[in-house]
Every structure is written in C-alpha cells, then in structure tokens.
Design a protein around this motif. Sequence first.
Motif, PDB file in Angstrom:
ATOM      1  N   SER A  46      77.649  80.973  82.652  1.00  0.00           N
ATOM      2  CA  SER A  46      76.795  79.974  83.286  1.00  0.00           C
ATOM      3  C   SER A  46      75.520  79.821  82.471  1.00  0.00           C
ATOM      4  CB  SER A  46      76.456  80.389  84.727  1.00  0.00           C
ATOM      5  OG  SER A  46      75.736  81.612  84.721  1.00  0.00           O
ATOM      6  N   THR A  47      74.730  78.836  82.834  1.00  0.00           N
ATOM      7  CA  THR A  47      73.429  78.621  82.203  1.00  0.00           C
ATOM      8  C   THR A  47      72.384  78.738  83.293  1.00  0.00           C
ATOM      9  OG1 THR A  47      74.388  77.126  80.570  1.00  0.00           O
ATOM     10  CG2 THR A  47      72.003  76.989  80.896  1.00  0.00           C
ATOM     11  N   GLU A  48      71.286  79.453  83.005  1.00  0.00           N
ATOM     12  CA  GLU A  48      70.211  79.577  83.974  1.00  0.00           C
ATOM     13  C   GLU A  48      68.892  79.175  83.331  1.00  0.00           C
ATOM     14  OE1 GLU A  48      70.209  83.670  85.329  1.00  0.00           O
ATOM     15  OE2 GLU A  48      68.943  84.306  83.674  1.00  0.00           O
ATOM     16  N   ALA A  49      67.996  78.673  84.152  1.00  0.00           N
ATOM     17  CA  ALA A  49      66.644  78.348  83.713  1.00  0.00           C
ATOM     18  C   ALA A  49      65.766  79.560  83.989  1.00  0.00           C
ATOM     19  CB  ALA A  49      66.124  77.132  84.473  1.00  0.00           C
ATOM     20  N   ALA A  50      64.818  79.801  83.097  1.00  0.00           N
ATOM     21  CA  ALA A  50      63.917  80.946  83.256  1.00  0.00           C
ATOM     22  C   ALA A  50      62.588  80.611  82.598  1.00  0.00           C
ATOM     23  CB  ALA A  50      64.529  82.184  82.614  1.00  0.00           C
ATOM     24  N   ASN A  51      61.627  81.506  82.756  1.00  0.00           N
ATOM     25  CA  ASN A  51      60.344  81.374  82.081  1.00  0.00           C
ATOM     26  C   ASN A  51      60.205  82.515  81.094  1.00  0.00           C
ATOM     27  OD1 ASN A  51      59.370  79.128  83.552  1.00  0.00           O
ATOM     28  ND2 ASN A  51      58.839  80.464  85.259  1.00  0.00           N
ATOM     29  N   GLY A  55      55.210  81.776  80.009  1.00  0.00           N
ATOM     30  CA  GLY A  55      55.342  80.875  81.143  1.00  0.00           C
ATOM     31  C   GLY A  55      56.065  79.581  80.810  1.00  0.00           C
ATOM     32  N   ASP A  56      56.576  79.469  79.584  1.00  0.00           N
ATOM     33  CA  ASP A  56      57.302  78.272  79.173  1.00  0.00           C
ATOM     34  C   ASP A  56      58.724  78.300  79.734  1.00  0.00           C
ATOM     35  OD1 ASP A  56      55.124  77.373  77.633  1.00  0.00           O
ATOM     36  OD2 ASP A  56      55.801  78.522  75.879  1.00  0.00           O
ATOM     37  N   LYS A  84      69.326  84.146  75.184  1.00  0.00           N
ATOM     38  CA  LYS A  84      68.150  83.301  75.363  1.00  0.00           C
ATOM     39  C   LYS A  84      68.183  82.095  74.424  1.00  0.00           C
ATOM     40  CE  LYS A  84      63.114  83.783  75.045  1.00  0.00           C
ATOM     41  NZ  LYS A  84      62.045  84.742  74.775  1.00  0.00           N
ATOM     42  N   GLY A  85      67.788  80.944  74.970  1.00  0.00           N
ATOM     43  CA  GLY A  85      67.679  79.735  74.168  1.00  0.00           C
ATOM     44  C   GLY A  85      68.982  79.000  73.936  1.00  0.00           C
ATOM     45  N   GLN A  86      70.040  79.410  74.612  1.00  0.00           N
ATOM     46  CA  GLN A  86      71.332  78.737  74.473  1.00  0.00           C
ATOM     47  C   GLN A  86      71.896  78.387  75.837  1.00  0.00           C
ATOM     48  OE1 GLN A  86      74.312  80.905  72.336  1.00  0.00           O
ATOM     49  NE2 GLN A  86      73.022  81.243  70.545  1.00  0.00           N
TER      50      GLN A  86
END
Length: 149
Positions: A46-51, A55-56, A84-86
């Motif tokens: 899966s893909t998840e959004a994070a900071n 804080g970006d 991270k970043g994919q």
Amino acid sequence: MAQQNETIKDSTFAQAILPKATPISNALQKPLKLATGSIFKVLSGSTEAANDSNGDDIVRAVYRVQSLNSKLLPLSTEFEVKVKGQECMFKEEDNVEIMFNSKMVIVAFDDLSHWSFNGREGLSATGVRVLNLTNDQIMKIVGGNHAHA
C-alpha cells in the motif's frame, strides 16, 4: 521467468553507524540479515502519506512481507518494510490476486535497515525489486534456510 543459472540478487543492507562504547550491542545488531533474511514473499502493498522530520508531506510504500530465508525466525514471521518517497508498485487488483494466492510475488529490498524506538521497531529500505524466480528456485531458498518455531 528467471534462468536456472541466473544469480539471485538478494536484498542489500544499510551500513549501521555503531558507537565504539557498545561493542556487545553492536555485535548483536550486525546480523540483521540472519533475522530478516534477504528474500521475501509479498503479502500486501500500500501507499501511505506521512510527514518527515521537517513536517513536510511525503509518501511511502508499505510492504507486508514474509521472509523466505530467515536463519533466526520461523518461516511465517511477518515484517512491514517502508520505502520512503515511493508509491507502492502494486495496484488494488494485484493485492487481491496476492491475497487469494493466484499471484505470488517475491521481492528483495535495497539498503534494508532496522529501527527501534520507544518499544517499537520497524524496517525501512530505499527501494524494492521484484525477483522473477522459478518454483524450484523458491523451494531452494526456503528449503533448510529458515529457523524452526
């Protein structure tokens, strides 16, 4: 399909920075490959959004996997590896096929590393690669290479 004589490119492992004052702890941290193994069967992605620490907003791929060649943990041990970043390389239909065993996906990770913080732990990597292995190659990886429960 992979050739029988093709070299299987295992996961690579990140170099850990180990303090000189803790040689015993350092030695215990080194065998990450023994614990996780280096070839994994994908259970889901899966893909998840994070900071990030600034804080970006970032995205990261999350792969739920089972090791096929851990020397220290049972074959059924599951891990979560975040890249991270994919975005995840799998679509929803891929996950459904994987879930119902109509598709088996074997992967290796790049720069696999372990973190532990406040009683939790996890695995991170800089990349993921699908390995096109024959059933015979998979059985050789699994056969005798895993720990027994």
